[in-house]
Design a protein around this motif. Structure first.
Motif, PDB file in Angstrom:
ATOM      1  N   UNK A   1      38.639 -69.191  61.835  1.00 42.90           N
ATOM      2  CA  UNK A   1      39.820 -69.491  61.039  1.00 42.90           C
ATOM      3  C   UNK A   1      39.427 -70.127  59.706  1.00 42.90           C
ATOM      4  N   UNK A   2      38.487 -71.053  59.744  1.00 45.98           N
ATOM      5  CA  UNK A   2      38.031 -71.721  58.530  1.00 45.98           C
ATOM      6  C   UNK A   2      37.399 -70.734  57.561  1.00 45.98           C
ATOM      7  N   UNK A   3      36.600 -69.816  58.075  1.00 41.69           N
ATOM      8  CA  UNK A   3      35.945 -68.824  57.230  1.00 41.69           C
ATOM      9  C   UNK A   3      36.952 -67.842  56.657  1.00 41.69           C
ATOM     10  N   UNK A   4      37.992 -67.513  57.396  1.00 44.61           N
ATOM     11  CA  UNK A   4      38.945 -66.507  56.940  1.00 44.61           C
ATOM     12  C   UNK A   4      40.025 -67.051  56.009  1.00 44.61           C
ATOM     13  N   UNK A   5      40.215 -68.359  55.937  1.00 43.96           N
ATOM     14  CA  UNK A   5      41.267 -68.920  55.094  1.00 43.96           C
ATOM     15  C   UNK A   5      41.149 -68.531  53.621  1.00 43.96           C
ATOM     16  N   UNK A   6      39.960 -68.606  53.003  1.00 45.27           N
ATOM     17  CA  UNK A   6      39.897 -68.193  51.596  1.00 45.27           C
ATOM     18  C   UNK A   6      40.294 -66.727  51.401  1.00 45.27           C
ATOM     19  N   UNK A   7      39.926 -65.867  52.317  1.00 45.36           N
ATOM     20  CA  UNK A   7      40.287 -64.461  52.203  1.00 45.36           C
ATOM     21  C   UNK A   7      41.790 -64.279  52.344  1.00 45.36           C
ATOM     22  N   UNK A   8      42.423 -65.035  53.227  1.00 52.41           N
ATOM     23  CA  UNK A   8      43.859 -64.921  53.422  1.00 52.41           C
ATOM     24  C   UNK A   8      44.606 -65.464  52.209  1.00 52.41           C
ATOM     25  N   UNK A   9      44.059 -66.441  51.530  1.00 51.15           N
ATOM     26  CA  UNK A   9      44.724 -67.047  50.385  1.00 51.15           C
ATOM     27  C   UNK A   9      44.694 -66.127  49.167  1.00 51.15           C
ATOM     28  N   UNK A  10      43.763 -65.221  49.118  1.00 42.55           N
ATOM     29  CA  UNK A  10      43.632 -64.321  47.985  1.00 42.55           C
ATOM     30  C   UNK A  10      44.488 -63.090  48.221  1.00 42.55           C
ATOM     31  N   UNK A  11      45.427 -62.845  47.316  1.00 43.16           N
ATOM     32  CA  UNK A  11      46.352 -61.745  47.533  1.00 43.16           C
ATOM     33  C   UNK A  11      45.777 -60.410  47.092  1.00 43.16           C
ATOM     34  N   UNK A  12      46.442 -59.370  47.498  1.00 43.25           N
ATOM     35  CA  UNK A  12      46.052 -58.007  47.158  1.00 43.25           C
ATOM     36  C   UNK A  12      46.501 -57.685  45.731  1.00 43.25           C
ATOM     37  N   UNK A  13      45.823 -56.756  45.106  1.00 39.56           N
ATOM     38  CA  UNK A  13      46.220 -56.299  43.776  1.00 39.56           C
ATOM     39  C   UNK A  13      46.960 -54.970  43.864  1.00 39.56           C
ATOM     40  N   UNK A  14      47.451 -54.646  45.069  1.00 41.82           N
ATOM     41  CA  UNK A  14      48.175 -53.400  45.291  1.00 41.82           C
ATOM     42  C   UNK A  14      49.494 -53.360  44.523  1.00 41.82           C
ATOM     43  N   UNK A  15      49.989 -54.511  44.090  1.00 41.31           N
ATOM     44  CA  UNK A  15      51.260 -54.527  43.357  1.00 41.31           C
ATOM     45  C   UNK A  15      51.125 -53.956  41.949  1.00 41.31           C
ATOM     46  N   UNK A  16      49.892 -53.783  41.477  1.00 41.15           N
ATOM     47  CA  UNK A  16      49.644 -53.213  40.152  1.00 41.15           C
ATOM     48  C   UNK A  16      49.253 -51.744  40.297  1.00 41.15           C
ATOM     49  N   UNK A  17      49.802 -50.901  39.428  1.00 43.47           N
ATOM     50  CA  UNK A  17      49.451 -49.481  39.448  1.00 43.47           C
ATOM     51  C   UNK A  17      48.220 -49.294  38.564  1.00 43.47           C
ATOM     52  N   UNK A  18      47.045 -49.290  39.202  1.00 45.45           N
ATOM     53  CA  UNK A  18      45.790 -49.209  38.462  1.00 45.45           C
ATOM     54  C   UNK A  18      45.427 -47.775  38.074  1.00 45.45           C
ATOM     55  N   UNK A  19      46.352 -46.842  38.295  1.00 47.77           N
ATOM     56  CA  UNK A  19      46.147 -45.470  37.823  1.00 47.77           C
ATOM     57  C   UNK A  19      46.821 -45.266  36.468  1.00 47.77           C
ATOM     58  N   UNK A  20      47.585 -46.266  36.008  1.00 47.47           N
ATOM     59  CA  UNK A  20      48.305 -46.180  34.731  1.00 47.47           C
ATOM     60  C   UNK A  20      47.986 -47.401  33.886  1.00 47.47           C
ATOM     61  N   UNK A  21      48.007 -47.223  32.589  1.00 42.91           N
ATOM     62  CA  UNK A  21      47.919 -48.373  31.690  1.00 42.91           C
ATOM     63  C   UNK A  21      49.069 -48.300  30.701  1.00 42.91           C
ATOM     64  N   UNK A  22      49.541 -49.448  30.317  1.00 38.41           N
ATOM     65  CA  UNK A  22      50.580 -49.569  29.304  1.00 38.41           C
ATOM     66  C   UNK A  22      49.977 -50.330  28.138  1.00 38.41           C
ATOM     67  N   UNK A  23      50.220 -49.842  26.935  1.00 40.99           N
ATOM     68  CA  UNK A  23      49.706 -50.485  25.731  1.00 40.99           C
ATOM     69  C   UNK A  23      50.875 -51.019  24.917  1.00 40.99           C
ATOM     70  N   UNK A  24      50.718 -52.224  24.405  1.00 42.72           N
ATOM     71  CA  UNK A  24      51.715 -52.806  23.507  1.00 42.72           C
ATOM     72  C   UNK A  24      50.979 -53.482  22.367  1.00 42.72           C
ATOM     73  N   UNK A  25      51.461 -53.251  21.178  1.00 42.71           N
ATOM     74  CA  UNK A  25      50.839 -53.825  19.985  1.00 42.71           C
ATOM     75  C   UNK A  25      51.690 -54.971  19.451  1.00 42.71           C
ATOM     76  N   UNK A  26      51.005 -55.989  18.963  1.00 49.54           N
ATOM     77  CA  UNK A  26      51.687 -57.093  18.294  1.00 49.54           C
ATOM     78  C   UNK A  26      52.567 -57.952  19.177  1.00 49.54           C
ATOM     79  N   UNK A  27      52.183 -58.122  20.441  1.00 49.31           N
ATOM     80  CA  UNK A  27      52.958 -59.030  21.296  1.00 49.31           C
ATOM     81  C   UNK A  27      52.598 -60.468  20.935  1.00 49.31           C
ATOM     82  N   UNK A  28      53.497 -61.374  21.214  1.00 49.66           N
ATOM     83  CA  UNK A  28      53.286 -62.787  20.914  1.00 49.66           C
ATOM     84  C   UNK A  28      52.940 -63.532  22.194  1.00 49.66           C
ATOM     85  N   UNK A  29      51.865 -64.312  22.142  1.00 50.65           N
ATOM     86  CA  UNK A  29      51.484 -65.137  23.288  1.00 50.65           C
ATOM     87  C   UNK A  29      52.467 -66.303  23.383  1.00 50.65           C
TER      88      UNK A  29
END
Length: 121
Positions: free
Chosen positions: A16-44
């Motif tokens: 359980x102790x060894x697996x906790x860091x892995x469980x705390x790290x979420x998946x990146x499946x929520x991002x569509x890594x087959x597509x990219x979106x570009x935007x120019x001149x956005x403000x931070x």
């Protein structure tokens, strides 16, 4: 029998102790890594340098949204610093959009005002 139970309990606690860091790290499946979106001149709006992931909040037109980045240590290796971006900076971005179609995503590349490109993924 008691010795076997004790051994099993210690093993279970260790796993359980060894697996906790892995469980705390979420998946990146929520991002569509087959597509990219570009935007120019956005403000931070905000640059949050924190574990487990760096975030950039940007405004494009009337839309404000967050972009998740890599960990601070990985960002540092790619040339980023805690003060690379400041509120009000104008940048160009390329990002992996959210799969659900809502604004936001995972920042792939930021092009700073002077033309310097920094990978964020």
């Amino acid at each position: 029998m008691n010795r076997l139970k004790t051994c099993a309990s210690v093993l279970a606690a260790g796993l359980l102790t060894v697996s906790l860091p892995a469980m705390a790290h979420h998946s990146f499946a929520m991002f569509d890594q087959t597509k990219t979106t570009d935007r120019k001149g956005v403000t931070v709006v905000q640059f949050q340098w924190a574990n487990p992931h760096v975030y950039v909040v940007v405004k494009s037109g009337t839309e404000t949204f967050a972009l998740e980045c890599n960990s601070p240590s990985n960002m540092k290796q790619a040339g980023w610093k805690f003060n690379t971006l400041k509120a009000g900076d104008k940048i160009d971005i390329s990002y992996f959009p959210l799969r659900n179609g809502k604004p936001g995503g995972a920042l792939k590349v930021a092009t700073l005002g002077g033309g310097k490109k920094l990978d964020a993924w």
